[in-house]
Design an enzyme around this catalytic site. Structure first.
Site, PDB file in Angstrom:
ATOM      1  N   THR A 189      69.606  63.075 -28.889  1.00 52.92           N
ATOM      2  CA  THR A 189      68.419  62.918 -29.713  1.00 52.92           C
ATOM      3  C   THR A 189      68.322  61.526 -30.307  1.00 52.92           C
ATOM      4  OG1 THR A 189      69.306  64.993 -30.516  1.00 52.92           O
ATOM      5  CG2 THR A 189      67.096  64.412 -31.185  1.00 52.92           C
TER       6      THR A 189
ATOM      7  N   THR B 291      75.629  60.605 -24.770  1.00 54.00           N
ATOM      8  CA  THR B 291      76.475  59.513 -24.298  1.00 54.00           C
ATOM      9  C   THR B 291      77.707  59.986 -23.525  1.00 54.00           C
ATOM     10  OG1 THR B 291      77.603  59.485 -26.434  1.00 54.00           O
ATOM     11  CG2 THR B 291      75.820  57.896 -26.103  1.00 54.00           C
ATOM     12  N   ASP B 292      78.105  61.250 -23.679  1.00 52.83           N
ATOM     13  CA  ASP B 292      79.333  61.711 -23.011  1.00 52.83           C
ATOM     14  C   ASP B 292      79.329  61.412 -21.522  1.00 52.83           C
ATOM     15  OD1 ASP B 292      80.807  64.665 -24.556  1.00 52.83           O
ATOM     16  OD2 ASP B 292      80.111  62.786 -25.439  1.00 52.83           O
TER      17      ASP B 292
ATOM     18  N   LYS C 135      81.690  54.673 -20.457  1.00 50.22           N
ATOM     19  CA  LYS C 135      81.896  54.873 -21.892  1.00 50.22           C
ATOM     20  C   LYS C 135      83.381  54.694 -22.160  1.00 50.22           C
ATOM     21  CE  LYS C 135      81.050  57.952 -25.771  1.00 50.22           C
ATOM     22  NZ  LYS C 135      80.448  59.170 -26.298  1.00 50.22           N
TER      23      LYS C 135
END
Lengths: 426, 614
Positions: free
Chosen positions: A82, A158-159, A237
């Protein structure tokens, strides 16, 4: 029956409290007091609860949304992560916001950059993404490109953002417009959220540059000064929480966006064209596993993948597995090699990628690698992070099942572009 | 003018306290220590904060305009004492159990009722003092009562929350904060508006402070406790006074605020029916450009101007004293300062010769069309700023018929207050979902032991034989527990003596000999042990401590004489000093034998020997 949002009066053995009922579970009754503080009461202590005033659901008037002539159109596809939300102080809930009006209200800078259309595809945690979701996104991208969108922003948790970026890079070719994935490491209900800069930078990049292709736009540093547009098949990431968690792998970012300034950092970026976008999808029924090499490994760990379509080995160093029997205690390693050979013989495609993430896979230097090649492990000479290798394998198994080995060391979309020799690892 | 309690009651004075006390240990939601730093930071990050969309989903126009100004915040951090939590780069860790326990302890001490489940909230703050754009705060207990000889004071709420980052500097559009203070646990104790006169305020603040210190887990030193006051009188408004650090100033602040509110109410009466003024701002630079005033000349040199505005019927009013040394004109000046950033104003009720303007008074009155009863206000500043300042002045004056305005005011060192900002609307709070609700179980609550209160400890020490002053000092000392242990262990020594040695030796040695000593607990232990066993005598204490070496080492080199050794040593002394009077021989004996036997013993033995010889 009292509902969250109702003004209630709650009586315990010692007092009567009034407040607004908050979402509660069966262990405690949560009230918002006049001071604004929430307080939890043991459900067992509540003798009675009376509704004083029922919650009036405010009808939300969506507000004006007109396009400004002369500005290009950007489409925002929401899948989660979000980037925009609204706090309802009454109920204490944080509600995600998706409509163009809501986005423009929260990010007024967009008004002078582009007209916005936005669509909710999903609102999911990105760890729950499956090939089916990648397929939905790929088809949506083609649809929007056909509509004449100047560029697409995809909001994403973002994972697994870097997995999706790689997947879309392999799936949507040709891609004549930019598709930029954007996430937020800090929830967007807070004033400090990184969502704002990431979103606005992505929009500016789409409007001002001639870049086409998939990119990832996130903070370059812990400061709110600049974002980088990372190459979809060369990023990962690398920190669980920091704003600048997404780092380039082997090859540097396409561009830096600082304020209204775009710096293109590489000479060879793919450019916009008039080609028609096209998506080749992933086979949603594929089974591909990931095997992390480690000390004290057991052959049984490979047996898990019997019958799988593919396995990505995350091999130590140059891409190694413990397959050398050197003494009494390493007899297991011979079994691992045997399991590996059997797995491949039965039809599972096995590729290896580097556990250090950065750097090349080279199976020629040591006997270990040579033995792995002998039994049919692919990957020699490649330098893809494990996640990119996973997505490439998925795409090849979906679309070129019988020719994976030929295509594995072919550069499909820049994933095998030559590494920069002096890249900072962090 | 000192009022009596009755007068304050007649005025309808209602006063409440809000106390913020920093706690020891780790930060409330981070693993780092509560350490304020004044060395150079190791690095900075730069951020902007955005206004969060409100209930309607719209960011209001003012907030959007504010955002366009885009204030930049620079946050200073230290590699060893700042974590990613303070940098808003990682979620919070669980609430510090130690901080929670201390808060529950205080709650128990005032009979407050703890929440069954403590819910941590986010309170929106976008002035930059919290990196995340909110402060984490939670209500721990309610409905406590502080019993005092003057009556019961309600304590409706006890909260625990994070302290904010501290401002290091502000220039132009950027503000620099240091993250060392961010996240330090604060207990927030709020009383009801039950305080009835200024002296009671100080008394209650002292009592609460004493209870907090009794927990043994509060930070000490300047700035570790902050007091805010709420003051109102009948017909007035509730004023919040922030940042009173000096306890002794509290009663003065309250008294002065009552006086100010009375003055404003009287002024409102006088100005009743006053029509709101539309500001007619004139440029009077030409009139004042040659005056001998460094302030004015400096502004004009930098291309500033002097603007003026007439305030009708205000002669004598601008100069009305509302607080000691502060006039109604100061209220106008505060508005100009806060809303336009100017340093101050000049008004016609002042002594204009201060600014070299006395001779220009007539010209100014004419230019600003002032009659006999009219006053004027001038501001020297860059054009736009000066204009804004005078608009603010007029705005404030137009509000004068309302009497007391609801404001947040700043406590000044001289006991007066200055306008800081209008009272904010309801605090915007929503749940902190990164931290699970904290249950206050029966086990946790029953396991909270009440500490010995400092005032009770002082009484206990008096009963042990300490004088009142020493008892108070010892009770408040952080080393009281060590003292208690010494008293228990060295039962042959009087507690009053132990206290004197333990708490006052360093001070008296510094005073007498100008030597700094820093004996450790072990040093005192060795000292008292030797006294207890008779190995040394009291006369030796000062000498041993003065050596500034570990006491154990000093004692090792020290021998006490047996009775036989003493007898023969005294014989020696008598022989060497044959024929001399007792005093002289005694002096020689003490010089040789000091500390090796008690002075009394030496004296008795010498007397006996000299008498027998005689």
């Amino acid at each position: 029956m009292a509902k969250p949002g109702d003004k209630v009066s709650v009586t315990t053995e010692s007092e009567t409290l009034t407040g607004i009922l908050m979402p509660s579970d069966d262990k405690s009754v949560v009230l918002k007091l006049d001071s604004g503080y929430n307080i939890g009461l043991n459900a067992k202590r509540v003798k009675s609860m009376k509704v004083l005033e029922a919650h009036k659901q405010e009808k939300e008037t969506p507000g004006e949304h007109t396009h400004i002539p002369g500005l290009p159109l950007i489409t925002i596809l929401h899948t989660g992560g979000t980037i925009a939300s609204k706090v309802d102080y009454e109920t204490g809930g944080v509600v995600a916001r998706f409509s163009p009006q809501e986005l423009l209200a929260q990010f007024p800078e967009l008004r002078s950059i582009a007209n916005i259309e936005s669509r909710l595809v999903r609102n999911m945690f990105s760890e729950d993404m499956r090939f089916a979701h990648h397929n939905i996104l790929a088809k949506e991208i083609v649809k929007e490109a056909e509509k004449g969108s100047r560029g697409i922003i995809i909001t994403h948790g973002t994972d697994t953002l870097h997995y999706t970026a790689a997947a879309l890079a392999f799936m949507v070719r040709p891609l004549p417009i930019p598709v930029i994935l954007v996430g937020a490491q800090r929830s967007s209900d807070r004033g400090s959220s990184d969502a704002a800069l990431n979103l606005v930078a992505a929009a500016r990049f789409i409007v001002k540059s001639d870049f086409a292709g998939v990119g990832v736009c996130m903070h370059e540093t812990m400061s709110d000064e600049s974002c980088v547009i990372l190459d979809a098949t060369h990023c990962r990431k690398m920190h669980s929480t920091r704003r600048d968690a997404f780092r380039p792998v082997n090859v540097g970012p396409w561009a830096r966006v600082r304020g209204e300034h775009i710096d293109m950092l590489r000479a060879d970026h793919p450019k916009r064209s008039l080609e028609q976008a096209h998506a080749t999808l992933l086979d949603e029924k594929l089974s591909i596993g990931i095997l992390y090499s480690h000390p004290n490994m057991h052959a049984d760990e490979l047996k898990q993948y019997d019958g799988y379509d593919g396995v990505v080995v995350i091999g130590t160093g140059l891409g190694h597995l413990p397959i050398n029997e050197i003494d009494e205690t390493t007899k297991e390693h011979a079994k691992i090699l045997a399991s590996l050979k059997s797995l491949i013989k039965k039809g599972t495609v096995v590729v290896t990628s580097p556990q250090p993430i950065f750097g090349t896979v080279n199976l020629d230097v040591y006997a270990t690698g040579r033995k792995m090649q002998e039994v049919g492990v692919l990957g020699n000479g490649t330098h893809m992070s494990p996640e990119v290798a996973f997505m490439k394998l998925a795409w090849l198994l979906s679309n070129h099942r019988s020719h994976v080995s030929e295509h594995w060391d072919q550069d499909l979309v820049g994933e095998l572009r030559r590494s920069e020799p002096d890249q900072h690892i962090w | 003018m000192v009022k009596t309690m009755t007068e304050y009651t007649k005025l309808g004075l209602r006063c409440g306290l809000e106390i913020h006390q920093q706690l020891e240990g780790r930060k409330l939601f981070a693993p780092t220590p509560c350490a304020l730093r004044d060395d150079a930071p190791h690095g900075t990050v730069t951020r902007t904060l955005r206004a969060v969309a409100g209930e309607t989903g719209e960011v209001d126009v003012a907030a959007a305009a504010e955002m366009r100004k885009q204030r930049t915040f620079i946050y200073e951090y230290y590699r060893d004492t700042t974590s990613l939590v303070e940098l808003d780069e990682a979620p919070p860790i669980a609430m510090s159990a130690e901080a929670l326990r201390t808060t529950l302890q205080f709650a128990k001490m005032v009979d407050a009722k703890p929440a069954d489940h403590i819910q941590v909230m986010r309170k929106t703050v976008i002035d930059g003092s919290n990196t995340s754009g909110f402060q984490r705060t939670s209500l721990v207990a309610r409905n406590g009562l502080l019993k005092t000889p003057h009556g019961d004071i309600r304590i409706p709420s006890i909260c625990i929350e994070e302290d904010a980052a501290r401002i290091i500097k502000q220039d132009g559009s950027s503000v620099t904060y240091r993250l060392d203070r961010l996240g330090i646990p604060l207990i927030e104790i709020t009383t009801g508006p039950d305080l009835k006169d200024p002296d009671q305020v100080t008394d209650v603040a002292e009592r609460i402070g004493m209870l907090l210190r009794s927990t043994g887990n509060v930070k000490r030193g300047l700035g570790t406790i902050r007091q805010d006051l709420n003051v109102s009188i009948k017909g007035g408004e509730r004023i919040e006074i922030k940042g009173a650090q000096d306890l002794k100033m509290l009663s003065t602040l309250v008294a002065n605020e009552v006086q100010r509110q009375q003055g404003l109410l009287a002024l409102a009466q006088e100005l009743m029916g006053m029509k709101p003024l539309a500001p007619h701002i004139c440029n009077v630079t030409a009139i004042v450009k040659d005056v001998q005033s460094p302030i004015i000349q400096r502004v004009l040199k930098n291309n500033g101007v002097v603007l003026g505005v007439k305030i009708p019927h205000a002669t004598g009013i601008l100069g009305l004293e509302l607080q000691p040394g502060k006039r109604y004109g100061s209220e106008l000046a505060d508005y100009a300062r806060v809303f336009a950033g100017v340093a101050g104003i000049i008004h016609s009720d002042e002594d204009l010769s201060k600014y070299g303007l006395k001779e220009k008074t007539v010209d100014l009155l004419n230019e600003l069309k002032c009659g006999e009863k009219d006053a004027f206000v001038l501001v020297a500043a860059p054009q736009a700023q000066a204009h804004k300042a005078l608009e603010a002045v007029v705005e404030r004056h137009n509000l004068a018929p309302k009497g007391v305005l609801k404001e947040v005011r700043k406590a000044n060192d001289d006991g007066t207050t200055s306008f800081l900002r209008p009272i904010p609307g309801a605090a915007r709070m929503y749940p902190e979902t990164d931290v699970s609700p904290i249950p206050v179980t029966k086990e946790l609550w029953n396991g909270i032991t009440l500490p010995e209160r400092i005032d009770e400890r002082a009484e206990r020490y008096v009963r042990l034989g300490l004088g009142k002053d020493l008892a108070d000092f010892a009770a408040r000392s952080e080393a009281y527990a060590t003292f208690d242990a010494f008293v228990k262990r060295f039962d042959a020594l009087k507690p009053a003596y132990i206290a004197e040695v333990f708490f006052t030796s360093a001070r008296s040695i510094k005073r007498q000999f100008n030597i700094e000593i820093a004996p450790t607990v072990d040093d005192f232990g060795a000292l008292f042990e030797a006294l207890q066993t008779g190995r040394i005598t009291k006369e030796l204490i000062i000498d041993i401590l003065k050596e500034r070496k570990p006491v154990a080492d000093v004692l090792a080199g020290h021998i006490m004489l047996s009775d036989d050794e003493l007898a023969s040593a005294i014989d020696e002394v008598i022989k060497i000093n044959a024929g001399k009077p007792f005093n002289v021989v005694m002096g020689a004996a003490m010089a040789k034998l000091r500390g090796k036997a008690s002075g009394q013993k030496i004296s008795e033995l010498l007397k006996k020997k000299m008498q027998s010889k005689a």
